[in-house]
Write an enzyme that holds these catalytic residues in place. Structure first.
Site, PDB file in Angstrom:
ATOM      1  CD  GLU A   1     -30.477  -0.831  18.823  1.00 13.22           C
ATOM      2  OE1 GLU A   1     -31.655  -0.424  18.903  1.00 13.22           O
ATOM      3  OE2 GLU A   1     -29.722  -0.472  17.908  1.00 13.22           O
TER       4      GLU A   1
ATOM      5  CG  ASP B   1     -25.650   7.297  19.333  1.00 14.77           C
ATOM      6  OD1 ASP B   1     -25.806   6.072  19.205  1.00 14.77           O
ATOM      7  OD2 ASP B   1     -25.560   8.079  18.361  1.00 14.77           O
TER       8      ASP B   1
END
Length: 675
Positions: free
Chosen positions: A512, A576
């Protein structure tokens, strides 16, 4: 609600379910692994193969993955809360307990729902029957929008892209019954089959509403024709990822140049209750809407609006509508064999409708203050690791580096649950009708959204309910948000070693955080404004590295003839990869100055870090659902979320002694390196 807020929230998207056990001393069950597969050949299978074999997909799910240990656990907690509230006849009228209890009870009252049939939406259908001219047509479109219906186009409050403190009106493409525009045009056999089944589904719904076969077929064809015309002018999912191309601010009166037939001033007064400026995200769509307003007959528009009503309402009506709705959306689109038990649907429905009223009780039961404090500490450690990473990036200049650190320091962290709970006092809920309650919730949410126009931004508002097993970054708030639902084992386990926690929850936090610097987040400054804060050379260098991600994920095959769309999934894939780099660095820093941890289950701490990451993505998925996601979802399929980023990391190769030439080691010239 159909505003652009969905565009600016980069969620992790952990949507699948599982039933693994994590009660062993090591907090990691080696039986879930596949010892027959080499770690350096296919790490996803190596880490999760045993679990995948032992956990076939239950009939009611499109996929079955490791996140369900939380989903099912959370659902059970919510079920207990709702069952108790539904039984509490003494709950004070107007209280949150009364509302969640009555909402859940109305959903569970199958006998009444069956007896009511179409009665709860009959008044709405009657209004559609009165559509005879442009004035009544536009009034009905506006009326449906006040309940959150996606009729013709989408609308809602919109924080101005270039001034995030200014809340204006937003309008954008919408009105489609199939998942994306491409479903109306792709000519492969499955796409053609889905279109045929969709037309049959629409016709069947009309028959269930009382139309004879001929009229139902004609009405369904009218819907298909109109939606296809709207789809022709709609942007593809990849195009909707470019905020600068979705920014067209103008006075409400200027929108008339795009669609002069539509009374935009009346719409702004009766729906938005404001004369604020409008951001028209997709101008070409509204030009096409103008054509359809004038070319389609009123009977065609009646069919389309009736379809919008029943399509939205079907899952809350009697069983014949529920079954037909599930047949298309569940079985045809996703390959699901059976619907969820009613109580599970009602728990999910209540959480969706009254999430913070329910969440306030949930966190008392499932998320102690100590868990929140420890999660915040981990967030701080990850932020420190990302700051260190930014300071040493070889491809970033000092000017951009300085601004990146300013943005990182400005992150708003939200952990567990809101500091101030949502006020539901103006929402009336009773046990009279489940569908009526749903309509009330829709109207409440729309009014609440429109009330933001012209008002100061509430930066403390949450976009997910506390029990949600997910997380998100919002560039216009420059915030990272982690609901209580995901801050539990296996992602966050107070009894696990740091290796598992940093590999699991640490990578989620890092994911995030790096959304703030992905292909979308990099376009927003620390205050949430769409602004250029990179030097031209740095932006060029970043795009070159992002192109490496695009190329890599373009090569991943979902099924024969269908690969992932690297451009669509680049943001999540950048996050990711960056999340793993930052989490690994934070984990290594956590070991500094301490005795080296002992191996557990024969695995080094570094190996357990990567095993902790991989197990969070273990998922069996139906081919129909895999295809559905590949065509529209900005998240790669889970297997590729493991093998893709890990194949770029020398840290992973070193941990498992992988060599050049192994499938999990990309050649150096092809390795994607950003953070």
């Amino acid at each position: 609600m159909n505003s652009l807020k969905a565009f600016v929230a980069g969620a992790l998207l952990i949507t699948f379910s599982l039933t693994a056990t994590f009660g062993q001393a090591s907090r990691f069950d080696v039986a879930n692994m596949d010892p027959k597969t080499a770690a350096c050949a296919d790490f996803y299978q190596y880490a999760n193969g045993g679990w995948l074999t032992a956990n076939p997909i239950p009939g009611a799910y499109p996929a079955w993955g490791i996140a369900n240990v939380l989903n099912e656990k959370n659902r059970d907690v919510l079920h207990d809360i709702l069952a108790a509230a539904a039984k509490n006849a003494a709950a004070k009228k107007g209280s949150n307990e009364q509302k969640v209890g009555d909402y859940y009870a109305s959903c569970m009252d199958e006998a009444k729902i069956e007896a009511d049939g179409l009665k709860p939406i009959q008044a709405e259908l009657d209004l559609v029957n009165k559509v005879t001219d442009q004035k009544s047509l536009q009034a009905e479109i506006a009326h449906l929008h006040t309940f959150g219906y996606n009729a013709v186009f989408g609308s809602g409050s919109n924080r101005d892209f270039k001034n995030a403190a200014d809340v204006i009106i937003g309008i954008q493409q919408g009105g489609l019954g199939l998942p994306t525009r491409d479903y109306y045009f792709k000519d492969d056999p499955r796409s053609k089959m889905i279109r045929d089944e969709y037309a049959k589904h629409v016709a069947k719904m009309f028959e269930l509403m009382g139309d004879d076969t001929s009229k139902a077929a004609s009405a369904a064809q009218a819907v298909m024709t109109l939606e296809t015309k709207l789809a022709e002018a709609s942007k593809a999912p990849t195009d909707l990822r470019e905020p600068e191309k979705l920014y067209h601010r103008m006075p409400i009166t200027a929108v008339k140049d795009l669609a002069p037939t539509f009374d935009w001033v009346s719409y702004s007064q009766n729906v938005a209750h404001s004369k604020a400026d409008v951001n028209v995200a997709t101008p070409d769509f509204f030009k096409a809407m103008e054509t359809q307003l004038n070319e389609r007959s009123m009977s065609d528009w009646q069919a389309y609006l009736r379809w919008n009503i029943i399509n939205r309402a079907a899952s809350g009506l009697s069983s014949k509508f529920v079954d037909e709705d599930f047949h298309f959306k569940g079985t045809i689109l996703s390959g699901i064999k059976e619907n969820l038990p009613r109580w599970k649907r009602c728990v999910a429905g209540t959480d969706g409708a009254l999430g913070e009223a329910l969440g306030a009780v949930y966190v008392q039961k499932a998320f102690p203050p100590t868990a929140k404090a420890r999660a915040l500490t981990m967030v701080r450690n990850l932020e420190a690791a990302l700051k260190t990473d930014i300071t040493v990036l070889s491809w970033m200049s000092e000017a951009t580096r300085k601004q990146a650190i300013v943005k990182l320091d400005a992150f708003l962290n939200k952990i567990g649950y809101p500091d101030k709970w949502r006020d539901y006092s103006s929402l009336a809920i009773d046990r009279g009708s489940y569908q009526t309650n749903r309509l009330r919730v829709g109207a409440f949410n729309e009014q609440r959204d429109w009330n933001k126009v012209g008002k100061p931004v509430d930066r403390m508002e949450w976009g997910m309910s506390p029990p949600t097993v997910n997380a998100y970054y919002n560039p216009q708030n420059n915030e990272i948000v982690f609901p209580a639902g995901i801050l539990q084992p296996p992602f966050f386990d107070p009894d696990a070693d740091d290796a598992l926690n940093y590999g699991g929850m640490g990578s989620v936090i890092g994911h995030e955080m790096t959304h703030g610097f992905d292909d979308q987040g990099a376009k927003f400054d620390p205050s949430g404004n769409l602004a250029k804060w990179w030097t031209d050379a740095d932006l060029k260098a970043f795009k070159e590295r992002a192109q490496c991600i695009i190329n890599q994920f373009n090569g991943f095959e979902v099924e024969k003839g269908l690969n992932l769309d690297g451009k669509l999934v680049q943001g999540e894939s950048i996050a990711d990869l960056g999340g793993l780099v930052v989490a690994y660095a934070a984990f290594q820093k956590s070991l500094a100055g301490k005795p080296r941890p002992a191996n557990i289950d024969g695995f080094t701490p570094e190996q357990r870090f990567f095993l902790g990451y991989a197990r969070g993505w273990a998922t069996n998925i139906r081919p129909e659902f895999a295809r559905l996601l590949a065509l529209q979802d900005p998240h790669p399929l889970n297997k590729f979320r493991v093998n893709g980023p890990l194949s770029n990391l020398p840290q992973f190769a070193a941990a498992f002694q992988c060599q050049e030439g192994d499938a999990m080691v990309r050649p150096e010239k092809d390795r994607c390196v950003i953070w």
